[in-house]
Write a protein that holds these residues in place. Structure first.
Motif, PDB file in Angstrom:
ATOM      1  N   ARG A 152     -36.460  12.024 -33.943  1.00 30.64           N
ATOM      2  CA  ARG A 152     -36.936  12.324 -35.297  1.00 30.64           C
ATOM      3  C   ARG A 152     -37.173  11.055 -36.113  1.00 30.64           C
ATOM      4  NH1 ARG A 152     -33.260  17.404 -37.199  1.00 30.64           N
ATOM      5  NH2 ARG A 152     -34.496  17.130 -39.102  1.00 30.64           N
ATOM      6  N   GLY A 153     -37.245   9.917 -35.424  1.00 33.36           N
ATOM      7  CA  GLY A 153     -37.690   8.689 -36.068  1.00 33.36           C
ATOM      8  C   GLY A 153     -36.625   7.755 -36.574  1.00 33.36           C
ATOM      9  N   VAL A 154     -35.355   8.064 -36.308  1.00 36.33           N
ATOM     10  CA  VAL A 154     -34.266   7.189 -36.753  1.00 36.33           C
ATOM     11  C   VAL A 154     -33.989   6.139 -35.685  1.00 36.33           C
ATOM     12  CG1 VAL A 154     -31.820   7.107 -37.398  1.00 36.33           C
ATOM     13  CG2 VAL A 154     -33.246   9.037 -38.126  1.00 36.33           C
ATOM     14  N   ASN A 155     -33.835   4.891 -36.097  1.00 38.92           N
ATOM     15  CA  ASN A 155     -33.465   3.835 -35.164  1.00 38.92           C
ATOM     16  C   ASN A 155     -31.968   3.893 -34.882  1.00 38.92           C
ATOM     17  OD1 ASN A 155     -36.075   2.606 -35.035  1.00 38.92           O
ATOM     18  ND2 ASN A 155     -35.689   1.702 -37.044  1.00 38.92           N
ATOM     19  N   VAL A 156     -31.607   3.858 -33.607  1.00 39.69           N
ATOM     20  CA  VAL A 156     -30.204   3.790 -33.196  1.00 39.69           C
ATOM     21  C   VAL A 156     -29.942   2.383 -32.677  1.00 39.69           C
ATOM     22  CG1 VAL A 156     -28.460   4.656 -31.595  1.00 39.69           C
ATOM     23  CG2 VAL A 156     -30.034   6.249 -32.713  1.00 39.69           C
ATOM     24  N   ILE A 157     -29.051   1.685 -33.349  1.00 40.11           N
ATOM     25  CA  ILE A 157     -28.799   0.269 -33.119  1.00 40.11           C
ATOM     26  C   ILE A 157     -27.329   0.093 -32.758  1.00 40.11           C
ATOM     27  CG2 ILE A 157     -28.760  -2.006 -34.252  1.00 40.11           C
ATOM     28  CD1 ILE A 157     -31.062  -0.968 -36.045  1.00 40.11           C
ATOM     29  N   GLY A 158     -27.043  -0.674 -31.729  1.00 41.37           N
ATOM     30  CA  GLY A 158     -25.672  -0.929 -31.337  1.00 41.37           C
ATOM     31  C   GLY A 158     -25.107  -2.138 -32.063  1.00 41.37           C
ATOM     32  N   ARG A 196     -23.958  12.861 -47.646  1.00 40.50           N
ATOM     33  CA  ARG A 196     -24.465  12.818 -49.026  1.00 40.50           C
ATOM     34  C   ARG A 196     -24.674  11.391 -49.518  1.00 40.50           C
ATOM     35  NH1 ARG A 196     -20.896  16.347 -52.878  1.00 40.50           N
ATOM     36  NH2 ARG A 196     -22.299  15.316 -54.366  1.00 40.50           N
ATOM     37  N   TRP A 197     -23.883  10.439 -49.024  1.00 40.76           N
ATOM     38  CA  TRP A 197     -24.070   9.033 -49.433  1.00 40.76           C
ATOM     39  C   TRP A 197     -25.484   8.572 -49.097  1.00 40.76           C
ATOM     40  CZ3 TRP A 197     -25.555   4.555 -47.072  1.00 40.76           C
ATOM     41  CH2 TRP A 197     -25.356   3.358 -47.794  1.00 40.76           C
ATOM     42  N   ALA A 198     -25.924   8.831 -47.877  1.00 39.72           N
ATOM     43  CA  ALA A 198     -27.264   8.398 -47.454  1.00 39.72           C
ATOM     44  C   ALA A 198     -28.339   9.082 -48.278  1.00 39.72           C
ATOM     45  CB  ALA A 198     -27.464   8.678 -45.963  1.00 39.72           C
ATOM     46  N   ALA A 199     -28.169  10.369 -48.571  1.00 41.82           N
ATOM     47  CA  ALA A 199     -29.146  11.081 -49.391  1.00 41.82           C
ATOM     48  C   ALA A 199     -29.230  10.469 -50.777  1.00 41.82           C
ATOM     49  CB  ALA A 199     -28.783  12.557 -49.468  1.00 41.82           C
ATOM     50  N   ASP A 200     -28.082  10.137 -51.361  1.00 44.88           N
ATOM     51  CA  ASP A 200     -28.067   9.524 -52.692  1.00 44.88           C
ATOM     52  C   ASP A 200     -28.744   8.158 -52.674  1.00 44.88           C
ATOM     53  OD1 ASP A 200     -26.739  11.722 -53.703  1.00 44.88           O
ATOM     54  OD2 ASP A 200     -24.774  10.732 -53.859  1.00 44.88           O
ATOM     55  N   VAL A 201     -28.446   7.355 -51.662  1.00 44.21           N
ATOM     56  CA  VAL A 201     -29.007   6.010 -51.586  1.00 44.21           C
ATOM     57  C   VAL A 201     -30.523   6.062 -51.407  1.00 44.21           C
ATOM     58  CG1 VAL A 201     -29.123   3.969 -50.098  1.00 44.21           C
ATOM     59  CG2 VAL A 201     -26.910   4.823 -50.885  1.00 44.21           C
ATOM     60  N   THR A 202     -30.985   6.973 -50.568  1.00 44.73           N
ATOM     61  CA  THR A 202     -32.427   7.116 -50.385  1.00 44.73           C
ATOM     62  C   THR A 202     -33.087   7.511 -51.710  1.00 44.73           C
ATOM     63  OG1 THR A 202     -32.191   7.720 -48.069  1.00 44.73           O
ATOM     64  CG2 THR A 202     -34.230   8.370 -49.152  1.00 44.73           C
ATOM     65  N   ALA A 203     -32.477   8.443 -52.439  1.00 46.64           N
ATOM     66  CA  ALA A 203     -33.034   8.866 -53.720  1.00 46.64           C
ATOM     67  C   ALA A 203     -33.075   7.711 -54.724  1.00 46.64           C
ATOM     68  CB  ALA A 203     -32.215  10.022 -54.281  1.00 46.64           C
ATOM     69  N   MET A 204     -32.051   6.854 -54.702  1.00 42.38           N
ATOM     70  CA  MET A 204     -32.031   5.694 -55.601  1.00 42.38           C
ATOM     71  C   MET A 204     -33.229   4.785 -55.355  1.00 42.38           C
ATOM     72  SD  MET A 204     -28.098   4.406 -55.196  1.00 42.38           S
ATOM     73  CE  MET A 204     -26.723   5.545 -55.296  1.00 42.38           C
ATOM     74  N   GLN A 205     -33.644   4.709 -54.116  1.00 41.92           N
ATOM     75  CA  GLN A 205     -34.657   3.721 -53.740  1.00 41.92           C
ATOM     76  C   GLN A 205     -36.089   4.237 -53.893  1.00 41.92           C
ATOM     77  OE1 GLN A 205     -33.391   0.942 -50.420  1.00 41.92           O
ATOM     78  NE2 GLN A 205     -32.336   2.806 -49.791  1.00 41.92           N
ATOM     79  N   ARG A 206     -36.245   5.511 -54.156  1.00 47.76           N
ATOM     80  CA  ARG A 206     -37.591   6.081 -54.281  1.00 47.76           C
ATOM     81  C   ARG A 206     -38.105   5.961 -55.703  1.00 47.76           C
ATOM     82  NH1 ARG A 206     -36.604  11.305 -50.307  1.00 47.76           N
ATOM     83  NH2 ARG A 206     -37.125  10.204 -48.394  1.00 47.76           N
ATOM     84  N   ASN A 232     -31.954  15.953 -44.059  1.00 48.26           N
ATOM     85  CA  ASN A 232     -33.098  15.203 -44.597  1.00 48.26           C
ATOM     86  C   ASN A 232     -32.666  14.139 -45.602  1.00 48.26           C
ATOM     87  OD1 ASN A 232     -35.115  16.740 -43.162  1.00 48.26           O
ATOM     88  ND2 ASN A 232     -34.725  18.408 -44.602  1.00 48.26           N
ATOM     89  N   THR A 233     -31.709  13.312 -45.184  1.00 51.68           N
ATOM     90  CA  THR A 233     -31.181  12.291 -46.093  1.00 51.68           C
ATOM     91  C   THR A 233     -32.107  11.090 -46.252  1.00 51.68           C
ATOM     92  OG1 THR A 233     -30.016  11.074 -44.340  1.00 51.68           O
ATOM     93  CG2 THR A 233     -28.831  12.911 -45.403  1.00 51.68           C
ATOM     94  N   GLY A 234     -33.067  10.948 -45.354  1.00 46.97           N
ATOM     95  CA  GLY A 234     -33.918   9.762 -45.393  1.00 46.97           C
ATOM     96  C   GLY A 234     -33.314   8.568 -44.684  1.00 46.97           C
TER      97      GLY A 234
END
Length: 299
Positions: free
Chosen positions: A96-102, A289-299, A52-54
């Motif tokens: 689960r709603g994540v965009n997968v981009i090439g 954990r990087w993505a979880a931290d970044v998402t938390a920074m932005q909330r 649930n990293t966001g």
């Protein structure tokens, strides 16, 4: 009945619709699918959703259109068995709603020269790859000379083939978005003037001397030109100082920058990280954990 069946089949095979960002974007580049080389351990992106990293967008790198008219994902065709689990994991993330981009191009040259000068031969290879792997979009990382007319043609055809909801992003060095130098050969501000409505956002590279994520200064310079809005400029950072050059900033410094940016710009576009497999502070054991931290920074 036959026409109805074919229509239903096409709908079933279509990529899941791209998700509109309801939060600031947390974008992760995913190029190293195996740690420790070709015989190493598979690096799954799926913990990004399981934890649930966001994360909003995963950019699978790097697609190359080779001169033998064979598509590669890094060193192998995307259909290679080594990628079978990866495609399954990415499909589960899409569900689960994540965009997968090439991500197309990058440091290896050739793909965009071919799209520029031999479009009729090479564009169908890209189109068919998008369809086969049900991508939500493509990230055009043009690190070689290409004409402005050529990149416009690629964008136009992608939108014509895949519709308004298909995500087209680009990854210029940050200076290219503030009237400075770039690696692509065309003017990004001119591109934005004509095709801004077709570009979902830019993953600006704020590292390697082209920009700095240690403060808001270079991001501010882009927005102050009053052409490209903040919701289309994502702050691209290095997730680890080992990842390709200079300009890595600590988690604490990045948090300060992101906090200032979201205060200055209510529509701040988000943060992107190059790349996933060894992202700090978790490293190879817990790169999510990087993505979880970044998402938390932005909330």
């Amino acid at each position: 009945m036959k026409k109805l069946f074919l229509a239903l089949l096409l709908v079933a095979l279509a990529a899941p619709p791209a998700q509109a960002a309801t939060q600031k974007r947390t974008v992760v580049y995913y190029q190293t699918q195996y740690s420790n080389g070709a015989t190493g351990t598979y690096v799954s992106p799926k913990p990004l959703v399981d934890r649930n990293t966001g994360v909003t967008d995963v950019l699978v790198a790097a697609i190359h259109l080779n001169d033998n008219r064979i598509v590669h994902l890094n060193d192998h065709p995307p259909s290679h068995p080594r990628y079978a689990q990866m495609w399954q994991d990415l499909a589960a993330m899409q569900a689960r709603g994540v965009n997968v981009i090439g991500m197309v191009g990058g440091a290896a040259p050739g793909s965009f020269q071919r799209l520029d000068t031999r479009f009729a031969e090479y564009y169908p290879l890209l189109r068919d790859t998008i369809r086969t792997y049900r991508l939500n979009g493509v990230d055009l990382d043009v690190e070689e000379r290409m004409s402005l007319a050529g990149i416009r043609r690629v964008i136009d055809q992608l939108k014509a083939d895949f519709g308004a909801g298909f995500l087209v992003t680009l990854s210029p060095v940050a200076s290219a978005l503030r009237g400075g130098g770039n690696l692509s050969g065309f003017d990004y501000e001119e591109l934005y003037r004509s095709h801004g409505s077709k570009i979902a956002w830019f993953n600006g590279q704020f590292y390697n001397g082209w920009g700095n994520a240690g403060s808001t200064a270079h991001y501010d310079q882009i927005i102050n030109r009053r052409l490209i809005p903040a919701n289309k400029v994502v702050l691209g950072t290095l997730t680890n100082p080992a990842n390709g050059g200079s300009g890595h900033v600590s988690t604490a410094t990045l948090r300060n920058t992101v906090t200032s940016l979201k205060t200055k710009y209510s529509d701040f576009g988000g943060v992107a990280g190059w790349e996933y497999f060894n992202s700090l502070p978790g490293g190879t054991a817990e790169p999510w954990r990087w993505a979880a931290d970044v998402t938390a920074m932005q909330r």
